[in-house]
Design an enzyme around this catalytic site. Structure first.
Site, PDB file in Angstrom:
ATOM      1  N   ASP A  85       0.876  -1.178   0.000  1.00 22.96           N
ATOM      2  CA  ASP A  85       0.000   0.000   0.000  1.00 22.96           C
ATOM      3  C   ASP A  85       0.912   1.226   0.000  1.00 22.96           C
ATOM      4  O   ASP A  85       2.110   1.144   0.263  1.00 22.96           O
ATOM      5  CB  ASP A  85      -0.952  -0.043   1.199  1.00 22.96           C
ATOM      6  CG  ASP A  85      -2.182   0.845   0.979  1.00 22.96           C
ATOM      7  OD1 ASP A  85      -2.231   1.573  -0.039  1.00 22.96           O
ATOM      8  OD2 ASP A  85      -3.095   0.812   1.831  1.00 22.96           O
ATOM      9  N   ASP A 120      -3.751   7.103  -3.728  1.00 23.14           N
ATOM     10  CA  ASP A 120      -5.116   7.590  -3.941  1.00 23.14           C
ATOM     11  C   ASP A 120      -5.500   8.587  -2.847  1.00 23.14           C
ATOM     12  O   ASP A 120      -4.822   8.684  -1.824  1.00 23.14           O
ATOM     13  CB  ASP A 120      -6.099   6.409  -3.981  1.00 23.14           C
ATOM     14  CG  ASP A 120      -5.937   5.452  -2.805  1.00 23.14           C
ATOM     15  OD1 ASP A 120      -4.774   5.139  -2.452  1.00 23.14           O
ATOM     16  OD2 ASP A 120      -6.944   5.023  -2.219  1.00 23.14           O
TER      17      ASP A 120
END
Ligand code: GUN
Length: 607
Positions: A85, A120
């Protein structure tokens, strides 16, 4: 790397993705603080994929240098799939991160993550629609940028959208157009933490509606096993779990029905090898480090076991029943399940024509499952006016005289007697008794006439109005099982046209039946269109692989009989599809139609 569909129950699916079988749980590894080592995860727990945080590694000088030098797989000593991530979650928690999208993507690439994630923009539940829209636009911009720096790494493009279904759809369309390899659903952690499960399933559904169905979908932060069944039911393939260790630190134990504090636990409700090894009192008295380790092992074991149960339920095609039982564990899960049922019309597109397991009624929601919606919709093709009767199963075989045009009262509604054997009508269990109620006087139908009506009605139900007459007109010979008296094969004008399956009451077509339906129904009805490279093999009876499919009837459902045609609409084979149109057109790997007979190689027949 492409998903390959292996088994399914509606939208829920078991796929191969590289060496990983989905649905899969990726335990979160914090490289600063390893409680269960990745190697133990693999060897002791059978974990095939893990997730770690590239931003945490990047922030720590030593870890960063080590990761760059050795690569992630060596550094973590994990021989399976590693996803990373990007730091978005840290920006959600701390407000900001000290790295750009390009930098973190390049870093993930350079440490050889198998799947890396763009940076994001996290959409919080209290964001206004304008804020969410802006976050989606920025996420898409970063996604586009990330594609330039990814190298060989698979790239995850999260779908944001907060609690707004139309913005989830907007995000999914935008991210889908950028063609990522992997689609996490982002921004749901605060919803999960507050038991807002209905909004989470809604987010997943609206994302799934616009994502390429052949791509993996991951629920970011959906690590509580309580929620796994519902998420898988609406198409989630991957979960990550930091919960196993987070809850352990907090002295809490995960169970599929919820969480329990160690000090409150007296009679552990589920088996786990860890709870078997130690007495509860022993665990309570352990030093912190040992206790966290033991509880983390328990939590991981329970989480992985729940995934296994879900997979078995998919394999048995009994996931709806499983979810219904699980949904009773918490009112918010039940609310989420009811939310899923609101999307029945869309979900029906993915539901098989029948299932290996019978239909088990568990409560009033059961009658709203997509397979029941389909039954009701297709029953509208039948306009019988005959008497309404009740009769214990197997219905006509319990009646000495058959009432003409009879409709049987069932929990599904009134069912024409001749449709008695189709799934789920016959293959269902309800918690009440069946009774016999017939009118005193009724017009009778002769058994031979009833049989003919039966085969035509089933065909009309299965293939569309008019199919019965198209298949079964001429000199008809019906062959029945000597043991059960059930219809098995139908011969028309000396040709074996179809067989009736004992398990679900539907027809299996022979090539002569396929020719008849091909003549009756115009393109694209009942058809899967393959390119010429494929057609020559399918004519010989070889299966249809999804990547050769160029068009397909949108009304076909998994498990349906299909006519395989070439681009000139010439019949080349007949078989059974494993996918619907949107899946067949998008999957690049795996089988779309299991072919039974090719036109150049008809199987030997009964006649
Ligand atoms: N982890 C939990 N939620 C999110 C999210 O929305 N985005 C990313 N990248 N990671 C997450």
């Amino acid at each position: 790397m492409e998903m390959e569909l292996r088994d399914r129950d509606g939208l829920a699916r078991i796929c191969r993705f590289g060496d990983v079988e989905t649905p899969a749980l990726m335990p979160v590894i914090n490289p600063n603080l390893i409680v269960i080592s990745p190697r133990e995860m693999k060897e002791k727990f059978g974990v095939e994929a893990i997730i770690t945080n590239a931003y945490i590694i990047w922030k720590n000088h030593d870890l960063r240098e080590k990761a760059l030098k050795e690569g992630l797989h060596k550094m973590l000593d994990f021989p399976g799939l590693i996803m990373t991530d990007s730091g978005t979650f840290q920006s959600h928690v701390y407000g900001d991160v000290e790295i750009t999208n390009r930098e973190i993507v390049e870093f993930q690439r350079d440490i050889h993550a198998d799947i890396g994630t763009i940076l994001d923009v996290f959409t919080e539940p209290d964001f206004s629609q304008e804020e969410v829209k802006a976050a989606i636009e920025e996420t898409a911009r970063r996604g586009k940028e990330a594609k330039r720096y990814r190298g060989d790494m698979l790239l995850a493009g999260p779908v944001q959208g907060s609690i707004y279904p139309h913005l989830r759809e907007y995000a999914a369309r935008k991210m889908n157009a950028l063609d990522f390899d992997y689609y996490p659903i982002g921004g749901v952690v605060p919803l999960m933490e507050n038991y807002r499960y209905a909004e989470v399933v809604e987010s997943i559904i609206h994302a799934k509606m616009h994502l390429n169905p052949s791509k993996p979908v991951h629920l970011f932060g959906g690590g509580h096993p309580m929620f796994f069944p519902l998420a898988v039911l609406v198409g989630v393939d991957f979960f990550d779990s930091a919960a196993y260790v987070k809850y352990a630190r907090d002295n809490r134990l995960l169970f599929p029905h919820g969480t329990r504090k160690l000090e409150e636990l007296k009679y552990p409700p589920y088996y786990s090898p860890i709870l078997e090894k130690y007495e509860l009192e022993e665990i309570k008295e352990m030093e912190d480090e040992e206790r966290v380790r033991v509880l983390a092992e328990h939590n991981l074991y329970i989480s992985l076991e729940e995934i296994r149960r879900i997979k078995q339920a998919i394999h048995e095609e009994a996931l709806w029943e499983y979810v219904e039982s699980r949904a009773r564990e918490h009112p918010q899960l039940l609310r989420a399940y009811r939310k899923i049922l609101e999307y029945g019309k869309w979900l029906e597109r993915f539901e098989g024509i029948s299932k290996k397991s019978g239909f088990f009624y568990t409560g009033r929601e059961s009658l709203k499952r997509p397979i029941v919606l389909r039954l009701k919709k297709r029953l509208r093709r039948f306009k019988s006016q005959g008497p309404v009767i009740s009769v214990p199963r197997p219905w006509s075989r319990n009646l000495e005289r058959l009432p003409k045009g009879a409709r049987v009262r069932t929990p599904f509604g009134l069912i024409p007697l001749e449709l008695e054997d189709i799934y789920p009508v016959q293959q269902s269990e309800f918690p009440w008794e069946e009774s016999l109620e017939l009118p005193e006087k009724f017009e009778e139908i002769a058994p031979e006439e009833f049989d003919l009506k039966k085969i035509r009605s089933i065909a009309d139900y299965q293939f569309g109005k008019g199919a019965g007459a198209a298949l079964f007109t001429g000199d008809i010979k019906i062959i029945k099982s000597k043991n059960t008296g059930k219809i098995r094969n139908v011969i028309v004008d000396g040709e074996h046209v179809a067989s009736l399956r004992a398990e679900d009451g539907f027809f299996t077509l022979r090539i002569q039946g396929a020719y008849r339906l091909h003549r009756k129904f115009k393109f694209p009805r009942l058809r899967v269109v393959v390119n010429d490279d494929s057609a020559q093999f399918n004519k010989q009876g070889r299966n249809v692989f999804a990547k050769f499919v160029v068009e397909m009837d949108a009304n076909l459902r998994p498990g349906d009989e299909v006519l395989v045609v070439n681009e000139k609409d010439e019949l080349v084979a007949v078989g059974r599809t494993l996918m619907n149109r949107e899946e067949c057109l998008n999957f690049q790997k795996g089988m779309c139609v299991k072919v039974r007979e090719g036109v150049d190689r008809p199987k030997s027949s009964l006649v």
